[in-house]
Design a protein around this motif. Structure first.
Motif, PDB file in Angstrom:
ATOM      1  N   CYS A  89     -54.890 -33.878  -6.101  1.00  0.00           N
ATOM      2  CA  CYS A  89     -55.775 -33.824  -7.270  1.00  0.00           C
ATOM      3  C   CYS A  89     -57.029 -33.021  -6.955  1.00  0.00           C
ATOM      4  CB  CYS A  89     -56.125 -35.232  -7.751  1.00  0.00           C
ATOM      5  SG  CYS A  89     -57.256 -36.134  -6.675  1.00  0.00           S
ATOM      6  N   GLU A  90     -57.485 -33.042  -5.698  1.00  0.00           N
ATOM      7  CA  GLU A  90     -58.664 -32.249  -5.331  1.00  0.00           C
ATOM      8  C   GLU A  90     -58.393 -30.753  -5.563  1.00  0.00           C
ATOM      9  OE1 GLU A  90     -61.732 -31.946  -1.564  1.00  0.00           O
ATOM     10  OE2 GLU A  90     -59.598 -32.150  -1.161  1.00  0.00           O
ATOM     11  N   GLU A  91     -57.218 -30.293  -5.155  1.00  0.00           N
ATOM     12  CA  GLU A  91     -56.860 -28.892  -5.370  1.00  0.00           C
ATOM     13  C   GLU A  91     -56.782 -28.554  -6.859  1.00  0.00           C
ATOM     14  OE1 GLU A  91     -53.275 -28.001  -3.324  1.00  0.00           O
ATOM     15  OE2 GLU A  91     -54.055 -28.532  -1.333  1.00  0.00           O
ATOM     16  N   ILE A  92     -56.231 -29.476  -7.636  1.00  0.00           N
ATOM     17  CA  ILE A  92     -56.104 -29.234  -9.078  1.00  0.00           C
ATOM     18  C   ILE A  92     -57.468 -29.158  -9.736  1.00  0.00           C
ATOM     19  CG2 ILE A  92     -55.288 -30.225 -11.250  1.00  0.00           C
ATOM     20  CD1 ILE A  92     -52.888 -31.325  -9.728  1.00  0.00           C
ATOM     21  N   PHE A  93     -58.354 -30.108  -9.406  1.00  0.00           N
ATOM     22  CA  PHE A  93     -59.685 -30.118 -10.025  1.00  0.00           C
ATOM     23  C   PHE A  93     -60.461 -28.846  -9.691  1.00  0.00           C
ATOM     24  CE2 PHE A  93     -59.552 -35.015  -9.943  1.00  0.00           C
ATOM     25  CZ  PHE A  93     -59.011 -35.035 -11.221  1.00  0.00           C
ATOM     26  N   MET A  94     -60.331 -28.388  -8.471  1.00  0.00           N
ATOM     27  CA  MET A  94     -61.023 -27.153  -8.105  1.00  0.00           C
ATOM     28  C   MET A  94     -60.401 -25.956  -8.822  1.00  0.00           C
ATOM     29  SD  MET A  94     -63.470 -28.138  -6.277  1.00  0.00           S
ATOM     30  CE  MET A  94     -64.075 -26.526  -5.780  1.00  0.00           C
ATOM     31  N   ALA A  95     -59.084 -25.998  -9.016  1.00  0.00           N
ATOM     32  CA  ALA A  95     -58.399 -24.883  -9.680  1.00  0.00           C
ATOM     33  C   ALA A  95     -58.783 -24.782 -11.151  1.00  0.00           C
ATOM     34  CB  ALA A  95     -56.882 -25.036  -9.542  1.00  0.00           C
ATOM     35  N   VAL A  96     -58.941 -25.940 -11.828  1.00  0.00           N
ATOM     36  CA  VAL A  96     -59.273 -25.918 -13.259  1.00  0.00           C
ATOM     37  C   VAL A  96     -60.770 -25.867 -13.500  1.00  0.00           C
ATOM     38  CG1 VAL A  96     -57.164 -27.142 -13.861  1.00  0.00           C
ATOM     39  CG2 VAL A  96     -59.263 -28.447 -13.474  1.00  0.00           C
ATOM     40  N   GLY A  97     -61.573 -25.950 -12.443  1.00  0.00           N
ATOM     41  CA  GLY A  97     -63.023 -25.822 -12.586  1.00  0.00           C
ATOM     42  C   GLY A  97     -63.748 -27.114 -12.885  1.00  0.00           C
ATOM     43  N   SER A  98     -63.109 -28.267 -12.662  1.00  0.00           N
ATOM     44  CA  SER A  98     -63.781 -29.549 -12.882  1.00  0.00           C
ATOM     45  C   SER A  98     -64.461 -29.986 -11.591  1.00  0.00           C
ATOM     46  CB  SER A  98     -62.777 -30.609 -13.351  1.00  0.00           C
ATOM     47  OG  SER A  98     -63.426 -31.840 -13.577  1.00  0.00           O
ATOM     48  N   GLU A  99     -65.628 -29.438 -11.374  1.00  0.00           N
ATOM     49  CA  GLU A  99     -66.364 -29.756 -10.142  1.00  0.00           C
ATOM     50  C   GLU A  99     -66.774 -31.217 -10.117  1.00  0.00           C
ATOM     51  OE1 GLU A  99     -70.440 -28.376  -7.807  1.00  0.00           O
ATOM     52  OE2 GLU A  99     -69.722 -27.237  -9.538  1.00  0.00           O
ATOM     53  N   ALA A 100     -67.059 -31.794 -11.274  1.00  0.00           N
ATOM     54  CA  ALA A 100     -67.482 -33.190 -11.332  1.00  0.00           C
ATOM     55  C   ALA A 100     -66.390 -34.114 -10.804  1.00  0.00           C
ATOM     56  CB  ALA A 100     -67.833 -33.561 -12.774  1.00  0.00           C
ATOM     57  N   CYS A 101     -65.168 -33.927 -11.302  1.00  0.00           N
ATOM     58  CA  CYS A 101     -64.058 -34.784 -10.851  1.00  0.00           C
ATOM     59  C   CYS A 101     -63.722 -34.531  -9.386  1.00  0.00           C
ATOM     60  CB  CYS A 101     -62.833 -34.549 -11.730  1.00  0.00           C
ATOM     61  SG  CYS A 101     -63.038 -35.141 -13.427  1.00  0.00           S
ATOM     62  N   ALA A 102     -63.799 -33.269  -8.971  1.00  0.00           N
ATOM     63  CA  ALA A 102     -63.525 -32.952  -7.566  1.00  0.00           C
ATOM     64  C   ALA A 102     -64.553 -33.609  -6.659  1.00  0.00           C
ATOM     65  CB  ALA A 102     -63.528 -31.444  -7.371  1.00  0.00           C
ATOM     66  N   THR A 103     -65.809 -33.611  -7.105  1.00  0.00           N
ATOM     67  CA  THR A 103     -66.876 -34.225  -6.304  1.00  0.00           C
ATOM     68  C   THR A 103     -66.676 -35.724  -6.187  1.00  0.00           C
ATOM     69  OG1 THR A 103     -68.442 -32.514  -6.987  1.00  0.00           O
ATOM     70  CG2 THR A 103     -69.365 -34.580  -6.168  1.00  0.00           C
ATOM     71  N   LYS A 104     -66.389 -36.367  -7.309  1.00  0.00           N
ATOM     72  CA  LYS A 104     -66.266 -37.826  -7.288  1.00  0.00           C
ATOM     73  C   LYS A 104     -64.984 -38.291  -6.604  1.00  0.00           C
ATOM     74  CE  LYS A 104     -69.343 -38.756 -11.138  1.00  0.00           C
ATOM     75  NZ  LYS A 104     -69.565 -39.486 -12.409  1.00  0.00           N
ATOM     76  N   ASN A 105     -64.042 -37.381  -6.443  1.00  0.00           N
ATOM     77  CA  ASN A 105     -62.821 -37.735  -5.721  1.00  0.00           C
ATOM     78  C   ASN A 105     -63.049 -37.786  -4.207  1.00  0.00           C
ATOM     79  OD1 ASN A 105     -59.838 -38.117  -5.606  1.00  0.00           O
ATOM     80  ND2 ASN A 105     -59.901 -36.141  -4.565  1.00  0.00           N
ATOM     81  N   ARG A 106     -64.168 -37.225  -3.762  1.00  0.00           N
ATOM     82  CA  ARG A 106     -64.422 -37.190  -2.315  1.00  0.00           C
ATOM     83  C   ARG A 106     -64.579 -38.581  -1.718  1.00  0.00           C
ATOM     84  NH1 ARG A 106     -69.253 -32.999  -1.671  1.00  0.00           N
ATOM     85  NH2 ARG A 106     -69.304 -33.963   0.412  1.00  0.00           N
ATOM     86  N   ILE A 107     -65.110 -39.546  -2.504  1.00  0.00           N
ATOM     87  CA  ILE A 107     -65.253 -40.902  -1.958  1.00  0.00           C
ATOM     88  C   ILE A 107     -63.885 -41.534  -1.721  1.00  0.00           C
ATOM     89  CG2 ILE A 107     -65.399 -42.078  -4.198  1.00  0.00           C
ATOM     90  CD1 ILE A 107     -67.481 -43.931  -2.934  1.00  0.00           C
ATOM     91  N   ASN A 108     -62.916 -41.186  -2.564  1.00  0.00           N
ATOM     92  CA  ASN A 108     -61.542 -41.689  -2.356  1.00  0.00           C
ATOM     93  C   ASN A 108     -60.979 -41.159  -1.045  1.00  0.00           C
ATOM     94  OD1 ASN A 108     -61.486 -43.028  -4.880  1.00  0.00           O
ATOM     95  ND2 ASN A 108     -60.955 -41.125  -5.922  1.00  0.00           N
ATOM     96  N   ILE A 109     -61.158 -39.857  -0.822  1.00  0.00           N
ATOM     97  CA  ILE A 109     -60.650 -39.247   0.412  1.00  0.00           C
ATOM     98  C   ILE A 109     -61.345 -39.850   1.623  1.00  0.00           C
ATOM     99  CG2 ILE A 109     -60.508 -37.069   1.684  1.00  0.00           C
ATOM    100  CD1 ILE A 109     -60.247 -35.648  -1.008  1.00  0.00           C
ATOM    101  N   ALA A 110     -62.676 -40.047   1.511  1.00  0.00           N
ATOM    102  CA  ALA A 110     -63.440 -40.613   2.639  1.00  0.00           C
ATOM    103  C   ALA A 110     -62.962 -42.029   2.967  1.00  0.00           C
ATOM    104  CB  ALA A 110     -64.925 -40.615   2.304  1.00  0.00           C
ATOM    105  N   ASN A 111     -62.763 -42.857   1.965  1.00  0.00           N
ATOM    106  CA  ASN A 111     -62.316 -44.228   2.207  1.00  0.00           C
ATOM    107  C   ASN A 111     -60.942 -44.262   2.867  1.00  0.00           C
ATOM    108  OD1 ASN A 111     -64.623 -45.440   1.162  1.00  0.00           O
ATOM    109  ND2 ASN A 111     -63.821 -45.480  -0.936  1.00  0.00           N
TER     110      ASN A 111
END
Length: 574
Positions: A181-203
């Motif tokens: 999903c991180e790759e998809i969000f960056m591809a479609v330009g949704s920086e907000a969703c890509a940013t907030k997904n980082r806490i999921n990856i970190a956990n």
């Protein structure tokens, strides 16, 4: 109502109308009679990951009595968006609204609506612990979203599947989905969703034992503009940084505590206070730790937050022991044991339930793999059969083309051969005709010669009677002339030349008409070379009437009809 709604949006979320570099593609089909821009605005809010609690005032723009007067599908959409906003704040209400949206949805005319409503239903199932049912919906709708090209919501579904796998403790699978999903969000330009997904990856990195990688993922996240716009998310990031750093990042957890108190969020407050209490224990400030744990205890009990409640009781036991209050510490220890036993049983049941859900999911995945394998096998079979049919068709067409080409070639060769034979026959016919004419001419010349010789013989005879020539000289001359007048010699010469042109004429005439005499056959030969009755009479030294009489006898013997041509009948024989 529309103006009021737009005013609320422009006042509360100006960023929604001034986003650079981020395009939102809405796939909601316009409903006849609907002039609102509700779906577009809500989609933009989702794209920017606006906190759902901030949208509570927006969903109040459509009261129940107004929804009742709207088209059925429009009512379904409003129920869906209300359910989406209330998903975390009021799950029961969200579940009712989601069920109503699905019941009202016209899936035939609005298939995209049905996909989104079903995903909302899956979110509620996941929240209630029905992981296998939720997973089946996610996987089914994921393929539909991929088919229609809605990349953004593909990413949102991958987030949901990742969260589901994290709850089932399938961390590697959860990480794969979060990375996807991180790759998809960056591809479609949704920086907000890509940013907030980082806490999921970190956990997940932390749960997989990569604490350093988790801290690197969280680095700078607490100062990001999208994080700062969502206080609850910011508090969660700060608490995660504190816990992943093994309580080393004290400033993060204190900041999280201030945020939770300002928001009045009980769940977040318990988490933050528990973390601060643990920090104070590590710092040796047992009194402050006990005070914080005591503040968190009633909230945790009210929320029945057993994991944090167990940590709070353990912290109170440790704090009171350090303060020398052993009796109070023992009482909290007893409560901790009760909570631990209860939680142990609950976690054991959860593990069993998770194992059952995971087994169901694995069976579902195996079934999908088998179906895909069967589909691929069928596709391969179809392609193979189609290719075989195409090859067979191509070969048949090629063979047909070759056959036609060969037939055409043979036809042309046959035509050429026929033309050649026709030319050859024509040549032979012309040659035979020429020979026949030559033969007829020669025969006539011989007849004329005979006539002249006869005339000369008569003159000599007259001269002898008039004594103009002695018998001594007239006798040899008359003998010579008579030798030249031999009809048999003329006939033999004609027959010899005639048989070279028509070698089997007499045999065929005799076979076909055995009643014909030799003289009549001779007459037929003269007729065959095209001689007239007058010419034949001259050759035979008879009158033309005699020739005509002979012709009549020949016709009678040949049994020709009155309108039949004697020349044609003779020519047909040979």
């Amino acid at each position: 109502m529309i103006r009021k709604l737009l005013l609320i949006w422009t006042l509360m979320f100006p960023a929604l109308f001034m986003v650079s570099g981020e395009e939102v593609s809405s796939r909601w089909v316009t409903i006849p009679g609907d002039t609102d821009v509700y779906e577009d605005m809500m989609e933009r809010a989702v794209f920017l990951d606006v906190p759902r609690r901030d949208l509570l005032n927006v969903i109040k723009g459509y009261p129940a009595e107004e929804l009742a007067s709207r088209p059925r599908q429009l009512t379904a959409r409003r129920c869906f968006w209300k359910a989406w906003v209330l998903y975390k704040e009021n799950p029961d209400s969200a579940a009712r609204l989601s069920s109503r949206a699905l019941a009202l949805c016209d899936s035939a005319r609005y298939p995209y609506d049905h996909i989104r409503f079903s995903l909302m239903q899956a979110d509620i199932l996941r929240l209630r612990g029905h992981y296998a049912d939720a997973y089946a919906i996610y996987r089914d709708k994921l393929s539909l979203l991929h088919r229609i090209g809605d990349r953004f919501w593909e990413g949102k579904v991958y987030v949901a599947i990742g969260a589901l796998m994290q709850q089932l403790e399938e961390y590697h699978e959860a990480m794969r989905n979060f990375r996807e999903c991180e790759e998809i969000f960056m591809a479609v330009g949704s920086e907000a969703c890509a940013t907030k997904n980082r806490i999921n990856i970190a956990n997940i990195q932390y749960l997989l034992g990569d604490s350093q990688g988790a801290l690197e993922t969280l680095d700078g996240l607490d100062t990001n503009r999208y994080t700062l716009s969502d206080s609850i998310y910011l508090a969660n990031v700060l608490v995660s940084k504190f816990r992943i750093s093994e309580c080393a990042d004290s400033s993060s957890v204190l900041r999280a505590l201030d945020i939770s108190r300002s928001l009045g969020n009980d769940h977040l407050s318990v988490l933050a206070m528990t973390s601060v209490g643990m920090l104070r224990e590590r710092q040796g400030r047992s009194g402050e730790a006990v005070e914080i744990f005591q503040s968190a205890l009633p909230i945790a009990e009210r929320l029945m937050d057993f994991p944090n409640l167990r940590d709070i009781l353990a912290g109170l036991e440790e704090g009171y022991r350090c303060l020398g209050m052993t009796g109070i510490a023992e009482s909290y220890h007893s409560r901790w044991r009760e909570i631990a036993d209860s939680l142990y049983n609950h976690e054991r049941n959860d593990r069993i339930r998770r194992a059952e859900h995971l087994a169901t999911i694995n069976r579902y995945e195996r079934r999908i793999v088998e179906e895909n394998h069967v589909a691929r096998w069928r596709l391969t079979l179809i392609i193979s059969v189609s290719a075989l049919l195409l090859v067979t068709l191509g070969l048949s067409l090629w063979l047909m083309w070759m056959w036609r080409r060969r037939a055409e070639t043979e036809r042309r060769l046959k035509e050429e051969e026929n033309n050649r034979l026709m030319l050859l026959n024509r040549h032979y016919s012309l040659e035979i005709e020429a020979k026949e004419k030559e033969l007829a001419s020669t025969t006539l010349l011989m007849a004329q010669k005979n006539a002249q010789l006869k005339d000369l013989s008569r003159q000599i005879e007259c001269m002898g009677k008039e004594r103009g020539m002695t018998s001594l000289h007239a006798g040899p001359l008359k003998q010579t002339i008579m030798e030249q007048l031999t009809a048999d010699d003329d006939w033999r010469y004609f027959k010899l030349r005639f048989e070279k042109v028509h070698p089997v004429f007499f045999e065929r005439m005799k076979d076909c008409y055995p009643a014909l005499s030799r003289t009549e056959l001779r007459l037929c030969a003269y007729i065959r070379v095209g001689m007239t009755a007058k010419e034949i009479a001259q050759v035979l030294s008879v009158k033309p009437d005699t020739v005509n009489t002979s012709r009549y006898r020949i016709r009678k013997k040949m049994q020709l009809a009155s309108d039949a041509s004697l020349e044609a009948a003779i020519e047909a024989v040979g």
